[in-house]
Design a protein around this motif. Structure first.
Motif, mmCIF file in Angstrom:
data_model
loop_
_atom_site.group_PDB
_atom_site.id
_atom_site.type_symbol
_atom_site.label_atom_id
_atom_site.label_comp_id
_atom_site.label_asym_id
_atom_site.label_seq_id
_atom_site.Cartn_x
_atom_site.Cartn_y
_atom_site.Cartn_z
ATOM 1 N N GLN A 1 4.010 -7.902 5.572
ATOM 2 C CA GLN A 1 2.932 -8.188 4.608
ATOM 3 C C GLN A 1 1.553 -7.868 5.189
ATOM 4 O O GLN A 1 0.659 -7.445 4.464
ATOM 5 C CB GLN A 1 3.007 -9.640 4.123
ATOM 6 C CG GLN A 1 4.141 -9.829 3.113
ATOM 7 C CD GLN A 1 4.142 -11.189 2.437
ATOM 8 O OE1 GLN A 1 3.487 -12.129 2.880
ATOM 9 N NE2 GLN A 1 4.909 -11.304 1.348
ATOM 10 N N GLU A 2 1.410 -8.030 6.494
ATOM 11 C CA GLU A 2 0.112 -7.719 7.121
ATOM 12 C C GLU A 2 -0.226 -6.230 7.045
ATOM 13 O O GLU A 2 -1.352 -5.823 7.265
ATOM 14 C CB GLU A 2 0.118 -8.146 8.590
ATOM 15 C CG GLU A 2 -0.166 -9.622 8.762
ATOM 16 C CD GLU A 2 0.177 -10.094 10.170
ATOM 17 O OE1 GLU A 2 0.329 -9.259 11.086
ATOM 18 O OE2 GLU A 2 0.309 -11.317 10.340
ATOM 19 N N LYS A 3 0.775 -5.427 6.726
ATOM 20 C CA LYS A 3 0.526 -3.972 6.657
ATOM 21 C C LYS A 3 0.019 -3.537 5.275
ATOM 22 O O LYS A 3 -0.326 -2.369 5.089
ATOM 23 C CB LYS A 3 1.804 -3.195 6.994
ATOM 24 C CG LYS A 3 2.299 -3.474 8.373
ATOM 25 C CD LYS A 3 3.030 -2.290 8.946
ATOM 26 C CE LYS A 3 3.196 -2.391 10.437
ATOM 27 N NZ LYS A 3 1.990 -2.298 11.211
ATOM 28 N N PHE A 4 0.047 -4.441 4.318
ATOM 29 C CA PHE A 4 -0.423 -4.146 2.955
ATOM 30 C C PHE A 4 0.143 -2.812 2.440
ATOM 31 O O PHE A 4 -0.583 -1.913 2.045
ATOM 32 C CB PHE A 4 -1.962 -4.145 2.893
ATOM 33 C CG PHE A 4 -2.532 -5.486 3.249
ATOM 34 C CD1 PHE A 4 -2.483 -6.541 2.340
ATOM 35 C CD2 PHE A 4 -3.071 -5.716 4.509
ATOM 36 C CE1 PHE A 4 -2.970 -7.800 2.685
ATOM 37 C CE2 PHE A 4 -3.558 -6.976 4.858
ATOM 38 C CZ PHE A 4 -3.508 -8.014 3.946
ATOM 39 N N LEU A 5 1.447 -2.707 2.466
ATOM 40 C CA LEU A 5 2.122 -1.491 1.985
ATOM 41 C C LEU A 5 2.020 -1.439 0.471
ATOM 42 O O LEU A 5 1.859 -2.482 -0.177
ATOM 43 C CB LEU A 5 3.598 -1.527 2.392
ATOM 44 C CG LEU A 5 3.891 -1.685 3.886
ATOM 45 C CD1 LEU A 5 5.383 -1.863 4.116
ATOM 46 C CD2 LEU A 5 3.376 -0.455 4.645
ATOM 47 N N PRO A 6 2.159 -0.238 -0.130
ATOM 48 C CA PRO A 6 2.133 -0.182 -1.589
ATOM 49 C C PRO A 6 3.181 -1.130 -2.180
ATOM 50 O O PRO A 6 4.319 -1.190 -1.692
ATOM 51 C CB PRO A 6 2.490 1.268 -1.895
ATOM 52 C CG PRO A 6 2.175 2.011 -0.647
ATOM 53 C CD PRO A 6 2.337 1.058 0.494
ATOM 54 N N GLN A 7 2.769 -1.847 -3.213
ATOM 55 C CA GLN A 7 3.649 -2.870 -3.791
ATOM 56 C C GLN A 7 4.988 -2.261 -4.236
ATOM 57 O O GLN A 7 5.005 -1.217 -4.899
ATOM 58 C CB GLN A 7 2.948 -3.485 -5.001
ATOM 59 C CG GLN A 7 3.467 -4.854 -5.331
ATOM 60 C CD GLN A 7 2.891 -5.350 -6.650
ATOM 61 O OE1 GLN A 7 1.909 -4.813 -7.157
ATOM 62 N NE2 GLN A 7 3.506 -6.367 -7.198
ATOM 63 N N GLY A 8 6.059 -2.900 -3.868
ATOM 64 C CA GLY A 8 7.384 -2.468 -4.319
ATOM 65 C C GLY A 8 7.923 -1.225 -3.619
ATOM 66 O O GLY A 8 9.032 -0.780 -3.912
ATOM 67 N N SER A 9 7.177 -0.652 -2.669
ATOM 68 C CA SER A 9 7.697 0.552 -1.995
ATOM 69 C C SER A 9 8.871 0.151 -1.097
ATOM 70 O O SER A 9 8.838 -0.900 -0.456
ATOM 71 C CB SER A 9 6.592 1.204 -1.153
ATOM 72 O OG SER A 9 6.067 0.246 -0.247
ATOM 73 N N PRO A 10 9.924 0.996 -1.076
ATOM 74 C CA PRO A 10 11.078 0.615 -0.244
ATOM 75 C C PRO A 10 10.844 0.887 1.242
ATOM 76 O O PRO A 10 9.951 1.652 1.602
ATOM 77 C CB PRO A 10 12.191 1.503 -0.780
ATOM 78 C CG PRO A 10 11.509 2.680 -1.366
ATOM 79 C CD PRO A 10 10.146 2.239 -1.820
ATOM 80 N N ILE A 11 11.663 0.246 2.057
ATOM 81 C CA ILE A 11 11.580 0.387 3.516
ATOM 82 C C ILE A 11 12.942 0.840 4.039
ATOM 83 O O ILE A 11 13.968 0.254 3.679
ATOM 84 C CB ILE A 11 11.222 -0.986 4.147
ATOM 85 C CG1 ILE A 11 9.806 -1.392 3.734
ATOM 86 C CG2 ILE A 11 11.366 -0.966 5.652
ATOM 87 C CD1 ILE A 11 9.387 -2.747 4.268
ATOM 88 N N ILE A 12 12.947 1.860 4.868
ATOM 89 C CA ILE A 12 14.213 2.277 5.501
ATOM 90 C C ILE A 12 14.470 1.366 6.700
ATOM 91 O O ILE A 12 13.567 1.136 7.513
ATOM 92 C CB ILE A 12 14.145 3.750 5.978
ATOM 93 C CG1 ILE A 12 14.185 4.699 4.768
ATOM 94 C CG2 ILE A 12 15.276 4.065 6.954
ATOM 95 C CD1 ILE A 12 14.206 6.172 5.118
ATOM 96 N N ILE A 13 15.675 0.850 6.787
ATOM 97 C CA ILE A 13 16.040 0.060 7.972
ATOM 98 C C ILE A 13 17.177 0.813 8.664
ATOM 99 O O ILE A 13 18.255 1.008 8.087
ATOM 100 C CB ILE A 13 16.402 -1.393 7.596
ATOM 101 C CG1 ILE A 13 15.166 -2.014 6.911
ATOM 102 C CG2 ILE A 13 16.832 -2.175 8.843
ATOM 103 C CD1 ILE A 13 15.255 -3.474 6.603
ATOM 104 N N PHE A 14 16.890 1.272 9.864
ATOM 105 C CA PHE A 14 17.755 2.213 10.567
ATOM 106 C C PHE A 14 18.397 1.526 11.770
ATOM 107 O O PHE A 14 17.702 0.944 12.601
ATOM 108 C CB PHE A 14 16.881 3.388 11.030
ATOM 109 C CG PHE A 14 17.641 4.515 11.644
ATOM 110 C CD1 PHE A 14 18.228 5.488 10.846
ATOM 111 C CD2 PHE A 14 17.758 4.620 13.023
ATOM 112 C CE1 PHE A 14 18.923 6.548 11.416
ATOM 113 C CE2 PHE A 14 18.463 5.678 13.602
ATOM 114 C CZ PHE A 14 19.033 6.643 12.795
#
Ligand code: AMP
Length: 505
Positions: free
Chosen positions: A45-58
């Motif tokens: 949340q501290e990164k203020f990513l675009p709302q709802g954008s997905p994240i790859i978890i590798f």
């Protein structure tokens, strides 16, 4: 709060010391899972990513992967699990399609060849041990938002990202609760890679019930001696895998109910469960409950189930895939009469159906059809149904071939072969001529241990002769090729597409 997260948090509050993850020497508790995922959520949340954008978890099947999955959901972002065995092209393709805002990398790989910001393992580990744990739960993934996006493992073309929402997942979890009754006493096996949705069968029904995930990771599964050790000592009470993985474990002599008296439930999904495998299981694990379940990733893991009992084995040569979940509807499309049965493509609608493929309206429109205001997913699987609503799998529409004018279901040929005593496993594939017509079908056969040293010519003649007793002449494979093992895909299924490629190279 997200309802899946809410259920897991309640377990962490009431039973914090309960072990949620067990893999060899590694154990972790519900407290670890909850507090470390809070920290990841706070960090994201501290990164203020675009709302709802997905994240790859590798990564692989480590505990920290689960921490990051939950952290992403708490922070308000769907996750895309990508297995660390994936090659660079696949990672690039997924990145291009999904346009994620971040990659959380729990591996030693450092060059992904993509522009997306990547957070390395060291930094993630220090976040998990930090004292940052406040996040805004009102921003968490909502009921209709994507919870996870799993990319299909198609061997050709661009992979498609199947979007599964919190509500899709909740419906699946509730169904698993009702059908298989996981409790806090359950130790559920977690063997499938996290990029394959079979893993979801263990993870969320397990974690929302306070169960322990008994992890059998791919490093263990790769080494036969290690695998045997892990299987013979497993604390799992519920087994979940593809039938192919179970078949492999049948090699182990002490894999039976005497060695493993607590292993009482077996759930299979992902590919056809043969009569022979089911029969062997019920003999080795007398009194155990065995379930065959079926479902595409697009329908959230599994949508049909049936307990395979000795009575069911007596009744059917080719086992049923079960009854559809009660809150789902189905139709059969392009129905044809075959041996007195109506066989058609299964279309399903209901709360487990995905909203479609991420950023891919063309493929979504092809596979998801609106009929009378409801979305039906075209499974690509042919089924028949008996008068009680029991469904029988008849093969994939894409594994149906025409040879000399006859329509042949390749999986049906395998099913007939698997009923013969000599055959342990088989995979039949078409051989194309230069005009792209099928002019032969080739069955790759793994013989039962008893028949390993036989003369192949004689064995070939014998099998063809036996097939003739109850098979149409045109369905008898032209060539029988005896092999030590069949290729298995990363998801633990027999890899028919790889064999088709090999034969026609
Ligand atoms: P996936 O989306 O990778 O989980 O693959 C789903 C496909 O696996 C289905 O569409 C079926 O073709 C096949 N499948 C899954 N479960 C079964 C089963 N119990 N019997 C036969 N085929 C199955």
């Amino acid at each position: 709060m997200n309802k899946i997260i809410d259920r897991i948090t309640r377990i962490a509050q009431t039973n914090p010391d309960k072990v949620c993850y067990h893999n060899g020497d590694v154990t972790a508790t519900y407290r670890d899972l909850d507090s470390q995922s809070d920290k990841i959520a706070s960090f994201i949340q501290e990164k203020f990513l675009p709302q709802g954008s997905p994240i790859i978890i590798f990564g692989g099947q480590q505990f920290e992967m689960l921490v990051m999955f939950l952290g992403a959901i708490k922070s308000g972002h769907a996750y895309i699990p990508v297995d660390d065995g994936s090659d660079s092209d696949r990672i690039k393709q997924i990145n291009n399609v999904a346009k994620p805002s971040l990659v959380l990398n729990w591996s030693d790989k450092d060059d992904f060849g993509i522009e997306t910001p990547i957070i390395a393992k060291d930094e993630l580990a220090s976040v998990m041990n930090s004292d940052h744990d406040t996040y805004d739960a009102t921003l968490s993934v909502g009921p209709d938002d994507n919870f996870y996006i799993i990319f299909t493992s198609g061997t050709t073309g661009t992979p498609k990202g199947v979007q599964i929402s919190t509500n899709n997942l909740l419906d699946f979890v509730d169904w698993v609760d009702a059908e298989y009754k996981y409790t806090s006493q359950t130790h559920v096996m977690l063997q499938a890679p996290f990029s394959f949705d079979l893993s979801v069968f263990s993870i969320y029904p397990g974690l929302t019930n306070g169960a322990t995930l008994e992890v059998l990771d791919k490093e263990t599964a790769k080494n036969l001696a290690k695998l045997q050790q892990a299987i013979i000592n497993t604390e799992a009470t519920t087994w979940i895998s593809t039938p192919s993985f179970f078949e492999m474990c049948l090699f182990f002599k002490d894999f039976n109910s005497e060695t493993l008296p607590n292993l009482k439930k077996f759930i299979f999904c992902g590919e056809e469960l043969t009569h022979v495998t089911a029969d062997k299981l019920l003999k080795r694990f007398e009194g155990a409950e065995l379930y065959n379940t079926y479902g595409p990733t697009e329908n959230t893991v599994a949508i049909t189930s049936i307990q395979i009992t000795p009575q069911i084995l007596d009744l059917f040569d080719r086992l049923p895939i079960g009854y559809l979940k009660k809150n789902m509807e189905h139709k059969l499309a392009n129905v044809e009469e075959k041996d007195g049965e109506k066989v058609g493509e299964l279309l399903v609608s209901g709360p487990d159906v995905s909203k479609g493929y991420l950023n891919n309206p063309v493929q979504t429109e092809k596979a998801f059809e609106s009929i009378e205001g409801k979305t039906f997913y075209h499974t690509g699987d042919m089924v028949s149904e008996n008068e009680d609503g029991l469904l029988f799998y008849k093969g994939r529409t894409d594994f149906q071939i025409k040879m000399h004018g006859y329509r042949i279901e390749l999986e049906e040929v395998d099913s007939l072969l698997s009923n013969l005593e000599e055959v342990k496993q088989s995979c039949t594939v078409p051989l194309y001529n230069s005009k792209k017509q099928v002019n032969k079908i080739i069955a790759h056969i793994v013989l039962d241990e008893k028949y390993q040293d036989v003369d192949e010519k004689e064995m070939s003649r014998q099998i063809k002769e036996e097939l003739k007793q109850n098979t149409m002449e045109y369905m008898i494979p032209n060539i029988l090729k005896f092999v030590k093992q069949l290729p298995i895909s990363k998801n633990g299924k027999i890899d028919r597409k790889a064999l088709i490629g090999e034969v026609n190279a």
